[in-house]
Motif scaffolding. Structure first.
Motif, PDB file in Angstrom:
ATOM      1  N   LEU A 343      46.735  39.888  32.528  1.00 23.15           N
ATOM      2  CA  LEU A 343      45.403  39.678  31.965  1.00 23.15           C
ATOM      3  C   LEU A 343      44.469  40.833  32.316  1.00 23.15           C
ATOM      4  CD1 LEU A 343      44.937  35.918  32.968  1.00 23.15           C
ATOM      5  CD2 LEU A 343      46.047  36.843  30.919  1.00 23.15           C
ATOM      6  N   GLY A 344      43.698  41.278  31.330  1.00 21.98           N
ATOM      7  CA  GLY A 344      42.706  42.317  31.552  1.00 21.98           C
ATOM      8  C   GLY A 344      41.306  41.733  31.616  1.00 21.98           C
ATOM      9  N   ASP A 345      40.375  42.506  32.145  1.00 26.59           N
ATOM     10  CA  ASP A 345      38.978  42.080  32.239  1.00 26.59           C
ATOM     11  C   ASP A 345      38.432  41.604  30.895  1.00 26.59           C
ATOM     12  OD1 ASP A 345      38.724  42.609  34.920  1.00 26.59           O
ATOM     13  OD2 ASP A 345      37.665  44.520  34.659  1.00 26.59           O
ATOM     14  N   MET A 346      37.496  40.651  30.957  1.00 24.83           N
ATOM     15  CA  MET A 346      36.732  40.203  29.791  1.00 24.83           C
ATOM     16  C   MET A 346      35.362  40.898  29.870  1.00 24.83           C
ATOM     17  SD  MET A 346      37.661  36.136  30.032  1.00 24.83           S
ATOM     18  CE  MET A 346      37.010  36.036  31.717  1.00 24.83           C
ATOM     19  N   LEU A 347      35.055  41.700  28.890  1.00 21.73           N
ATOM     20  CA  LEU A 347      33.858  42.540  28.950  1.00 21.73           C
ATOM     21  C   LEU A 347      32.658  41.924  28.239  1.00 21.73           C
ATOM     22  CD1 LEU A 347      35.616  45.988  28.347  1.00 21.73           C
ATOM     23  CD2 LEU A 347      35.221  44.785  30.513  1.00 21.73           C
ATOM     24  N   GLU A 348      31.510  42.539  28.411  1.00 24.34           N
ATOM     25  CA  GLU A 348      30.252  42.153  27.758  1.00 24.34           C
ATOM     26  C   GLU A 348      29.799  40.734  28.108  1.00 24.34           C
ATOM     27  OE1 GLU A 348      29.634  43.456  23.641  1.00 24.34           O
ATOM     28  OE2 GLU A 348      31.607  44.381  23.728  1.00 24.34           O
ATOM     29  N   LEU A 349      29.955  40.355  29.372  1.00 23.23           N
ATOM     30  CA  LEU A 349      29.531  39.016  29.814  1.00 23.23           C
ATOM     31  C   LEU A 349      28.259  39.044  30.656  1.00 23.23           C
ATOM     32  CD1 LEU A 349      32.977  37.384  30.708  1.00 23.23           C
ATOM     33  CD2 LEU A 349      31.673  37.205  28.575  1.00 23.23           C
ATOM     34  N   GLY A 350      27.804  40.241  30.995  1.00 22.70           N
ATOM     35  CA  GLY A 350      26.547  40.353  31.725  1.00 22.70           C
ATOM     36  C   GLY A 350      26.550  39.593  33.043  1.00 22.70           C
ATOM     37  N   LEU A 351      25.486  38.836  33.281  1.00 22.08           N
ATOM     38  CA  LEU A 351      25.326  38.102  34.528  1.00 22.08           C
ATOM     39  C   LEU A 351      26.369  37.003  34.713  1.00 22.08           C
ATOM     40  CD1 LEU A 351      21.424  37.742  34.539  1.00 22.08           C
ATOM     41  CD2 LEU A 351      22.798  39.363  35.853  1.00 22.08           C
ATOM     42  N   TYR A 352      27.034  36.612  33.626  1.00 19.09           N
ATOM     43  CA  TYR A 352      28.030  35.548  33.697  1.00 19.09           C
ATOM     44  C   TYR A 352      29.413  36.084  34.090  1.00 19.09           C
ATOM     45  CZ  TYR A 352      24.608  32.810  31.036  1.00 19.09           C
ATOM     46  OH  TYR A 352      23.468  32.167  30.611  1.00 19.09           O
ATOM     47  N   SER A 353      29.551  37.405  34.170  1.00 19.58           N
ATOM     48  CA  SER A 353      30.854  38.042  34.301  1.00 19.58           C
ATOM     49  C   SER A 353      31.658  37.556  35.503  1.00 19.58           C
ATOM     50  CB  SER A 353      30.687  39.561  34.359  1.00 19.58           C
ATOM     51  OG  SER A 353      31.941  40.190  34.343  1.00 19.58           O
ATOM     52  N   ASN A 354      31.108  37.649  36.686  1.00 16.27           N
ATOM     53  CA  ASN A 354      31.861  37.300  37.888  1.00 16.27           C
ATOM     54  C   ASN A 354      32.286  35.837  37.877  1.00 16.27           C
ATOM     55  OD1 ASN A 354      32.758  38.288  40.634  1.00 16.27           O
ATOM     56  ND2 ASN A 354      31.536  36.515  41.257  1.00 16.27           N
ATOM     57  N   ARG A 355      31.358  34.965  37.511  1.00 16.37           N
ATOM     58  CA  ARG A 355      31.657  33.528  37.503  1.00 16.37           C
ATOM     59  C   ARG A 355      32.771  33.197  36.516  1.00 16.37           C
ATOM     60  NH1 ARG A 355      26.882  29.702  35.761  1.00 16.37           N
ATOM     61  NH2 ARG A 355      27.627  30.211  33.669  1.00 16.37           N
ATOM     62  N   GLU A 356      32.714  33.783  35.315  1.00 19.01           N
ATOM     63  CA  GLU A 356      33.720  33.474  34.295  1.00 19.01           C
ATOM     64  C   GLU A 356      35.093  34.003  34.684  1.00 19.01           C
ATOM     65  OE1 GLU A 356      33.379  31.442  31.971  1.00 19.01           O
ATOM     66  OE2 GLU A 356      31.200  31.223  31.814  1.00 19.01           O
ATOM     67  N   HIS A 357      35.148  35.157  35.346  1.00 18.73           N
ATOM     68  CA  HIS A 357      36.433  35.676  35.802  1.00 18.73           C
ATOM     69  C   HIS A 357      36.997  34.809  36.931  1.00 18.73           C
ATOM     70  CE1 HIS A 357      35.322  39.184  33.404  1.00 18.73           C
ATOM     71  NE2 HIS A 357      36.574  39.557  33.492  1.00 18.73           N
ATOM     72  N   GLU A 358      36.123  34.306  37.792  1.00 10.00           N
ATOM     73  CA  GLU A 358      36.584  33.406  38.847  1.00 10.00           C
ATOM     74  C   GLU A 358      37.103  32.097  38.260  1.00 10.00           C
ATOM     75  OE1 GLU A 358      33.531  32.953  41.751  1.00 10.00           O
ATOM     76  OE2 GLU A 358      33.880  34.935  42.646  1.00 10.00           O
ATOM     77  N   ASN A 359      36.468  31.617  37.191  1.00  2.89           N
ATOM     78  CA  ASN A 359      36.950  30.403  36.522  1.00  2.89           C
ATOM     79  C   ASN A 359      38.368  30.586  36.002  1.00  2.89           C
ATOM     80  OD1 ASN A 359      34.568  29.026  36.979  1.00  2.89           O
ATOM     81  ND2 ASN A 359      33.697  29.460  34.961  1.00  2.89           N
ATOM     82  N   ILE A 360      38.655  31.777  35.487  1.00  2.00           N
ATOM     83  CA  ILE A 360      40.008  32.061  34.992  1.00  2.00           C
ATOM     84  C   ILE A 360      41.002  32.012  36.153  1.00  2.00           C
ATOM     85  CG2 ILE A 360      41.500  33.809  33.935  1.00  2.00           C
ATOM     86  CD1 ILE A 360      39.475  32.499  32.000  1.00  2.00           C
ATOM     87  N   ILE A 361      40.620  32.573  37.287  1.00  2.00           N
ATOM     88  CA  ILE A 361      41.510  32.563  38.449  1.00  2.00           C
ATOM     89  C   ILE A 361      41.729  31.136  38.960  1.00  2.00           C
ATOM     90  CG2 ILE A 361      41.810  33.370  40.826  1.00  2.00           C
ATOM     91  CD1 ILE A 361      40.270  35.896  40.044  1.00  2.00           C
ATOM     92  N   PHE A 362      40.672  30.319  38.973  1.00  2.00           N
ATOM     93  CA  PHE A 362      40.813  28.905  39.344  1.00  2.00           C
ATOM     94  C   PHE A 362      41.853  28.224  38.469  1.00  2.00           C
ATOM     95  CE2 PHE A 362      36.376  28.817  41.258  1.00  2.00           C
ATOM     96  CZ  PHE A 362      36.819  28.548  42.544  1.00  2.00           C
ATOM     97  N   PHE A 363      41.772  28.481  37.168  1.00  2.00           N
ATOM     98  CA  PHE A 363      42.717  27.862  36.227  1.00  2.00           C
ATOM     99  C   PHE A 363      44.145  28.305  36.543  1.00  2.00           C
ATOM    100  CE2 PHE A 363      45.279  27.616  32.454  1.00  2.00           C
ATOM    101  CZ  PHE A 363      44.903  26.430  31.843  1.00  2.00           C
ATOM    102  N   ILE A 364      44.326  29.600  36.765  1.00  2.00           N
ATOM    103  CA  ILE A 364      45.660  30.142  37.028  1.00  2.00           C
ATOM    104  C   ILE A 364      46.257  29.531  38.294  1.00  2.00           C
ATOM    105  CG2 ILE A 364      46.941  32.234  37.636  1.00  2.00           C
ATOM    106  CD1 ILE A 364      44.843  33.752  35.892  1.00  2.00           C
ATOM    107  N   GLU A 365      45.435  29.401  39.334  1.00  2.00           N
ATOM    108  CA  GLU A 365      45.909  28.851  40.607  1.00  2.00           C
ATOM    109  C   GLU A 365      46.486  27.448  40.440  1.00  2.00           C
ATOM    110  OE1 GLU A 365      46.375  30.083  43.472  1.00  2.00           O
ATOM    111  OE2 GLU A 365      45.021  31.730  43.869  1.00  2.00           O
ATOM    112  N   LYS A 366      45.894  26.671  39.537  1.00  2.00           N
ATOM    113  CA  LYS A 366      46.327  25.292  39.344  1.00  2.00           C
ATOM    114  C   LYS A 366      47.406  25.152  38.272  1.00  2.00           C
ATOM    115  CE  LYS A 366      41.772  23.444  40.627  1.00  2.00           C
ATOM    116  NZ  LYS A 366      40.592  22.671  40.154  1.00  2.00           N
TER     117      LYS A 366
END
Length: 433
Positions: A343-366
């Motif tokens: 998976l590559g970075d999701m761009l153009e998310l602004g202030l939401y960027s870090n949180r949304e990438h962490e959400n993806i990692i949470f999903f992957i972990e489970k």
């Protein structure tokens, strides 16, 4: 030289070009400017390549080259391009245009719709490549010939009022919004901004008393289209077209006819249903609609499947945002077998960027995904450390160096998913998998 005279030259030309290297004899070259380029500087090259006319907005370059008598100066070449496209659309206002926008699936929906309508219309016009923005859309309109029977145009947007502007050029007769997802949050500022931005298509159609195609199972589409002329497809309510979705099997039924496609992921069923509903509205026989959907082969690294060494590689790396990423990973998680995700970075998310990438990692972990490789600075900067299940790389080059030393040619791998934003260009690693 006024717009009427230039338009007549355009009619007699071999087309409009914005890249001087693509100019051929009889072309009109429009010198656009951007952050990292200035088309005005390539005026002489365009003329030497045979340009019929060159449109510039640089006074110095105009003064230096006006001896050629093939050069016209305007205030702003981008505005002129859009004005010329609007003039052309007005001349061809008899041609019906279907405008498609949305956060996810608009290109797939456009391609499916084009395939369906091609069963009835021999001369169909549509958006090609990724020409769906403020430059690409005018060029798409200008590529429409007078003998076109119907057109399908895709509208992309990364901020509010952009779809409104594009509608004023396209002047669509029909419209469809695929969905409202977390795409271009940096420009839209919020999910509410995304919804307002997409609904600019509805605003135009309602004002012009034109027709909207509506997914009746999407509460936003259904509520926001009240009072409009609409054609609704739905599984949950009585509608113009009743659909039965078989999500696990990844196909649907229309009028007791099974319709399936080569598209991976049940999230594509709504894209299929919308193309089917548009085909039904335009009286394409259902059997031919079924054939068109079945015959469609995804291209441009969108929902493509590559069979390699008894392994299926799912390539969906044309673009990525939080909504499309979760939908794809949910589908991938549901597949039985040993799985690796790249998976590559999701761009153009602004202030939401870090949180949304962490959400993806949470999903992957489970999830049941065996191993995931995360590529990009944003994923790398999340607070999650590399584990047995997840390995992070700051950039693609780092991953390439790693994979050359640690081949993925494990016999136990059944599926590989590759997905990321366009600028990450993950398709370049396919040969290494």
């Amino acid at each position: 030289m006024d717009i009427q005279k230039i338009y007549q030259l355009y009619i007699d030309s071999s087309g409009v070009e914005i890249n001087s290297k693509n100019v051929k004899k009889g072309s009109i070259f429009i010198a656009l400017k951007g952050k990292n380029f200035n088309g005005n500087q390539f005026t002489e090259e365009a003329i030497s390549n045979g340009a019929l006319l060159v449109i510039v907005d640089d006074k110095k370059i105009f003064s230096y080259n006006k001896k050629y008598k093939k050069i016209v100066q305007v205030d702003n070449t981008l505005f002129f391009l859009q004005k010329l496209a609007l003039f052309h659309r007005h001349k061809l206002r008899h041609i019906p245009i279907i405008a498609i926008t949305g956060s996810n699936g608009k290109t797939t929906t456009k391609e499916l719709t084009k395939s369906v309508l091609s069963k009835k219309y021999k001369k169909i016009h549509f958006t090609k490549n990724n020409f769906n923005n403020h430059i690409g859309i005018p060029l798409t309109i200008l590529s429409m010939s007078a003998d076109t029977k119907i057109s399908v145009i895709e509208i992309g947007a990364n901020h509010e009022k952009e779809i409104e502007k594009m509608c004023s050029i396209i002047n669509p007769d029909y419209g469809y919004i695929t969905n409202f997802g977390k795409a271009h949050l940096e420009g839209f500022k919020s999910i509410e901004g995304i919804i307002r931005g997409k609904l600019e298509l509805y605003d135009f159609l309602k004002k012009e008393k034109k027709i909207v195609f509506v997914n009746g199972d999407d509460p936003i589409q259904l509520s926001k289209s009240i009072g409009m002329k609409r054609y609704i497809f739905s599984e949950k309510m009585e509608s113009d077209l009743n659909v039965k979705y078989l999500w696990k099997e990844n196909y649907l039924y229309i009028e007791n006819m099974k319709i399936s496609s080569s598209l991976i992921g049940s999230y594509n069923l709504y894209n299929m249903a919308s193309a089917i509903s548009i085909g039904k509205y335009f009286e394409v026989p259902l059997e031919e609609i079924r054939d068109a959907i079945r015959e469609y082969i995804p291209i441009n690294h969108r929902s493509q499947v590559l069979n390699k060494q008894k392994r299926k590689i799912i390539i969906d790396c044309y673009n990525a945002n939080p909504t499309s990423m979760i939908k794809t990973l949910t589908f991938f998680d549901s597949i039985k077998g040993n799985k690796i995700a790249i998976l590559g970075d999701m761009l153009e998310l602004g202030l939401y960027s870090n949180r949304e990438h962490e959400n993806i990692i949470f999903f992957i972990e489970k999830s049941s995904i065996n191993k995931t490789f995360l590529i990009g600075e944003i994923f790398s900067n999340t607070h999650f450390k590399t584990s047995k299940k997840i390995k992070k790389f700051v950039n693609k080059n780092g991953f390439i160096k790693w994979i050359k030393k640690n081949s993925l040619n494990y016999k136990e791998i059944d599926y590989v998913l590759i997905k990321g934003s366009r600028k990450i260009a993950l398709e370049t690693i396919i040969d290494l998998i």
